[in-house]
Motif scaffolding. Structure first.
Motif, PDB file in Angstrom:
ATOM      1  N   ASP A 296      -5.412  -4.678   2.046  1.00 26.48           N
ATOM      2  CA  ASP A 296      -4.682  -5.398   0.996  1.00 26.48           C
ATOM      3  C   ASP A 296      -3.767  -6.489   1.554  1.00 26.48           C
ATOM      4  O   ASP A 296      -3.010  -7.102   0.808  1.00 26.48           O
TER       5      ASP A 296
ATOM      6  N   THR B 287      -1.416  -6.037   3.984  1.00 26.02           N
ATOM      7  CA  THR B 287      -0.188  -5.488   4.553  1.00 26.02           C
ATOM      8  C   THR B 287      -0.243  -5.518   6.084  1.00 26.02           C
ATOM      9  O   THR B 287      -1.259  -5.156   6.682  1.00 26.02           O
TER      10      THR B 287
ATOM     11  N   ASP C 219       6.312   6.563   4.102  1.00 29.08           N
ATOM     12  CA  ASP C 219       6.089   5.463   3.164  1.00 29.08           C
ATOM     13  C   ASP C 219       4.607   5.097   3.104  1.00 29.08           C
ATOM     14  O   ASP C 219       4.056   4.852   2.020  1.00 29.08           O
ATOM     15  N   LEU C 220       3.945   5.088   4.263  1.00 29.59           N
ATOM     16  CA  LEU C 220       2.534   4.719   4.309  1.00 29.59           C
ATOM     17  C   LEU C 220       1.665   5.790   3.639  1.00 29.59           C
ATOM     18  O   LEU C 220       0.663   5.472   2.988  1.00 29.59           O
TER      19      LEU C 220
ATOM     20  N   LYS D  11       1.829   5.264  -0.014  1.00 28.00           N
ATOM     21  CA  LYS D  11       0.992   4.117  -0.367  1.00 28.00           C
ATOM     22  C   LYS D  11      -0.477   4.533  -0.487  1.00 28.00           C
ATOM     23  O   LYS D  11      -1.178   4.139  -1.430  1.00 28.00           O
TER      24      LYS D  11
ATOM     25  N   ASP E 196      -1.126   6.557  -3.544  1.00 26.01           N
ATOM     26  CA  ASP E 196      -1.096   5.713  -4.740  1.00 26.01           C
ATOM     27  C   ASP E 196      -2.363   4.865  -4.859  1.00 26.01           C
ATOM     28  O   ASP E 196      -2.993   4.810  -5.918  1.00 26.01           O
ATOM     29  N   LYS E 197      -2.741   4.204  -3.759  1.00 28.97           N
ATOM     30  CA  LYS E 197      -3.860   3.260  -3.794  1.00 28.97           C
ATOM     31  C   LYS E 197      -5.172   3.848  -3.289  1.00 28.97           C
ATOM     32  O   LYS E 197      -6.239   3.266  -3.501  1.00 28.97           O
TER      33      LYS E 197
END
Length: 366
Positions: A17, A19, A123-124, A127, A130-131
């Motif tokens: 994406d 990042t 945090d990763l 992510k 979520d994705k």
């Protein structure tokens, strides 16, 4: 130790994406690509890194400290690191364990695998949840951000990769040839613990390349056949699916993880790619016949559509209590024993190790 080893080098992760995440490099100095996945076990980094099921993937343990008990070669689940890269919050440079033979850094260097530390893995992980699991590139050498992002984006999706041929044995190998009972294992990425679990039950193992035809297997006069755990998309392992279809009415059949999916596919069930999969050592599984719940070790990114069993001779026997996905099935007539989790552990609990005893008895009774 050379002076250069004391200097921390910048390393980077790129996601499909766009990042970019910057950290500190360790292990081998290189660039690698793969699907980024997270593993929730607090221990077991040696076992999961050497598990052939992680071929094509960049591994990210969620537990923040990695390397603290070093590396013991007795924990290897194959002959080398199979994962494409390693992402950690903190790398322990000075392990403390009586059986440690090398550091995590040396382990990665030995097999030319890149590692990156100093990453906010919490945090990763959020992510990815979520994705979903994403294509990723990791660099422990100098490379432009745009080039690294392009490598992440342009690599094949794991759905389209043929990974089993990369991890399967190239020749027939026999273990415990003097044992009366023998099981054939179609090797899609078998773990050493699986072979050892048969041997300690006085069951010999004949390990076959994944694409071996059924006539060759029967020539070895085995008492049962197992389709092992392994890497990637089960629908691409067409040779193994075909072999199972031809031999399932001639021998008791056993399947673990990818092996279960291949067996299900041979009977017409459907397979789908999970959002982020199950990779950890604490997945609760309920047996629908006994009502018992087991804590299991798991590592898979694909699953069987349990609704698709309706049009097959397969019956649902176990479910995952976290997301209600299929964890086991039986056949209306044939001798099949199939589970999605890893009863051989390595790492993880051995609560379901009795599965090997039950399959041995199935072979004896057949």
């Amino acid at each position: 130790m050379e002076f250069g080893d004391l200097m921390e080098k910048e390393a980077k992760i790129a996601l499909e994406d766009g990042t970019i995440i910057v950290g500190k490099g360790f292990g081998h100095e290189t660039t690698a690509t793969g699907e980024i996945v997270f593993f929730t076990g607090m221990t077991g980094y040696v076992e999961v890194l050497t598990d052939p099921s992680f071929k094509g993937q960049i591994l990210m343990p969620t537990y923040p400290l990695q390397g603290n008990y070093g590396v013991d070669e007795n924990s290897y689940q194959s002959g080398k690191i199979q994962a494409e890269g390693l992402i950690v919050r903190e790398e322990c440079k000075n392990p403390s364990m009586f059986s440690s033979q090398k550091t995590l850094n040396d382990f990665l260097k030995e097999f030319k695998i890149p590692g990156i530390s100093g990453i906010d893995t919490r945090d990763l992980t959020i992510k990815i949840r979520d994705k979903g699991a994403m294509k990723c590139a990791i660099a422990t050498e100098e490379i432009d951000d745009s080039e690294l992002i392009a490598l992440a984006k342009n690599q094949l999706n794991i759905i389209d990769m043929d990974l089993v041929p990369q991890v399967s044995t190239k020749e027939v190998v026999v273990f415990g040839e003097d044992f009366k009972q023998k099981v054939a294992i179609l090797d899609c990425g078998v773990k050493k613990n699986t072979i050892n679990d048969f041997l300690k039950r006085d069951v010999g193992v004949v390990l076959f390349p994944y694409g071996t035809d059924y006539k060759t297997i029967l020539d070895y006069d085995v008492n049962g056949m197992m389709v092992s755990s392994g890497a990637g998309n089960p629908t691409r392992v067409t040779e193994t699916i075909e072999t199972v279809g031809k031999i399932s009415n001639q021998l008791p059949i056993f399947g673990i993880s990818l092996g279960q999916q291949i067996i299900a596919k041979s009977f017409g069930a459907k397979i789908y790619k999970m959002k982020f999969g199950h990779r950890g050592v604490n997945q609760p599984v309920k047996d629908l016949n006994s009502g018992k719940v087991y804590i299991t070790s798991q590592n898979h990114g694909f699953a069987i559509d349990k609704e698709s069993l309706i049009d097959t001779p397969l019956n649902l026997t176990q479910i995952n209590l976290n997301d209600n996905t299929l964890e086991g099935f039986s056949h209306e007539e044939l001798s099949l024993y199939c589970v999605q989790y890893h009863p051989e552990s390595g790492p993880g609990p051995s609560d379901t190790n009795f599965v090997f005893d039950e399959f041995k008895q199935m072979m004896i009774n057949y």
